[in-house]
Design a protein around this motif. Structure first.
Motif, mmCIF file in Angstrom:
data_model
loop_
_atom_site.group_PDB
_atom_site.id
_atom_site.type_symbol
_atom_site.label_atom_id
_atom_site.label_comp_id
_atom_site.label_asym_id
_atom_site.label_seq_id
_atom_site.Cartn_x
_atom_site.Cartn_y
_atom_site.Cartn_z
ATOM 1 N N ASP A 38 -3.618 -0.353 -9.588
ATOM 2 C CA ASP A 38 -4.594 0.491 -8.878
ATOM 3 C C ASP A 38 -4.638 0.150 -7.386
ATOM 4 O O ASP A 38 -4.740 1.037 -6.537
ATOM 5 N N SER A 39 -4.557 -1.125 -7.070
ATOM 6 C CA SER A 39 -4.578 -1.552 -5.663
ATOM 7 C C SER A 39 -3.325 -1.086 -4.930
ATOM 8 O O SER A 39 -3.399 -0.689 -3.761
ATOM 9 N N CYS A 43 -3.277 1.342 -1.674
ATOM 10 C CA CYS A 43 -2.583 0.971 -0.427
ATOM 11 C C CYS A 43 -1.538 2.011 -0.043
ATOM 12 O O CYS A 43 -1.324 2.261 1.150
ATOM 13 N N GLN A 44 -0.911 2.627 -1.019
ATOM 14 C CA GLN A 44 0.040 3.692 -0.711
ATOM 15 C C GLN A 44 -0.675 4.906 -0.122
ATOM 16 O O GLN A 44 -0.251 5.438 0.908
ATOM 17 N N GLU A 50 4.524 1.520 1.949
ATOM 18 C CA GLU A 50 5.696 2.057 1.277
ATOM 19 C C GLU A 50 6.243 0.949 0.393
ATOM 20 O O GLU A 50 6.503 -0.161 0.876
ATOM 21 N N ILE A 51 6.438 1.247 -0.884
ATOM 22 C CA ILE A 51 6.883 0.231 -1.844
ATOM 23 C C ILE A 51 8.307 0.535 -2.277
ATOM 24 O O ILE A 51 8.615 1.642 -2.732
ATOM 25 N N PHE A 52 9.152 -0.480 -2.159
ATOM 26 C CA PHE A 52 10.550 -0.374 -2.564
ATOM 27 C C PHE A 52 10.782 -1.015 -3.927
ATOM 28 O O PHE A 52 11.642 -0.568 -4.680
ATOM 29 N N ALA A 53 10.056 -2.077 -4.218
ATOM 30 C CA ALA A 53 10.191 -2.753 -5.513
ATOM 31 C C ALA A 53 8.969 -3.623 -5.745
ATOM 32 O O ALA A 53 8.346 -4.106 -4.799
ATOM 33 N N LYS A 72 -0.982 -3.084 10.675
ATOM 34 C CA LYS A 72 0.051 -4.108 10.720
ATOM 35 C C LYS A 72 0.331 -4.608 9.310
ATOM 36 O O LYS A 72 -0.591 -4.698 8.491
ATOM 37 N N PRO A 73 1.583 -4.962 9.008
ATOM 38 C CA PRO A 73 1.901 -5.393 7.634
ATOM 39 C C PRO A 73 1.103 -6.606 7.179
ATOM 40 O O PRO A 73 0.712 -6.688 6.017
ATOM 41 N N GLU A 74 0.810 -7.532 8.074
ATOM 42 C CA GLU A 74 0.046 -8.722 7.672
ATOM 43 C C GLU A 74 -1.392 -8.374 7.292
ATOM 44 O O GLU A 74 -1.961 -8.952 6.362
ATOM 45 N N LEU A 75 -1.983 -7.380 7.971
ATOM 46 C CA LEU A 75 -3.338 -6.944 7.639
ATOM 47 C C LEU A 75 -3.344 -6.142 6.341
ATOM 48 O O LEU A 75 -4.240 -6.294 5.510
ATOM 49 N N LEU A 76 -2.349 -5.305 6.177
ATOM 50 C CA LEU A 76 -2.203 -4.519 4.961
ATOM 51 C C LEU A 76 -2.066 -5.432 3.743
ATOM 52 O O LEU A 76 -2.790 -5.294 2.756
ATOM 53 N N LEU A 77 -1.172 -6.406 3.836
ATOM 54 C CA LEU A 77 -0.964 -7.327 2.722
ATOM 55 C C LEU A 77 -2.198 -8.202 2.486
ATOM 56 O O LEU A 77 -2.589 -8.436 1.345
#
Length: 184
Positions: A38-39, A43-44, A50-53, A72-77
């Motif tokens: 769900d998370s 996020c998508q 964008e999820i590759f795997a 930013k990717p660090e904030l997203l993660l």
């Protein structure tokens, strides 16, 4: 070790893994894995992930992603990990069928007591680092590594038979997480 994520290229594709404290097998219950799913969907849709795997094992998660939005990717993660950790701990607390509840919460509390920035329960280990995937060869190697994790663990004979992974998307079928970017 620094707990700050080291994302040098905001547009890069990154491989990350994060483990549960003490390598606890939290993800033996589907309801906890479904919180992660769900998370990822959120996020998508809302944050431009964008999820590759991806793959959820019993005590850790693997993810290859990129931030395509303004975040930013660090904030997203960081948002993803914080939200999922809190939700899963609450799900454990509220799950009347969780026979390991007291034990898990004690260990999460013990881990938190050893951490300077966690108040009550620490769910994840802090020793993970993002790896930017710089070539097609490296991206494919990491995707194969992720998808073969359940095979090496003895859960399935073929990667695409493991439900909580993007391997099924790479076999031409539809998996649990929508809009996987199949890297060819």
């Amino acid at each position: 070790m620094s707990r700050n994520y080291k994302f040098q290229n905001p547009e890069g594709i990154y491989f990350v893994s994060f483990a549960i404290v003490y390598w606890l097998d939290v993800f033996t219950r589907n309801e906890y894995k479904n919180i992660v799913i769900d998370s990822l969907h959120f996020c998508q849709r809302e944050k431009g992930m964008e999820i590759f795997a991806w793959c959820i094992m019993t005590n850790h998660i693997h993810l290859i992603f990129r931030s395509s939005g303004t975040e930013k990717p660090e904030l997203l993660l960081g948002d993803f990990k914080r939200f999922t950790s809190n939700r899963i701990v609450q799900a454990i607390i509220n799950n009347p069928k969780e026979s390991r509840k007291k034990w898990l919460l004690q260990l999460f509390g013990l881990a938190a007591s050893k951490s300077s920035n966690v108040k009550h329960y620490q769910f994840r280990r802090h020793d993970n680092n993002p790896i930017e995937l710089w070539s097609k060869k490296v991206i494919k190697e990491k995707i194969n590594y992720i998808h073969n994790n359940p095979v090496k663990a003895g859960f399935v004979f073929r990667p695409e038979d493991y439900v909580y992974s993007s391997a099924v998307d790479y076999s031409g079928e539809k998996g649990l997480v929508e809009n996987i970017i199949v890297f060819s």
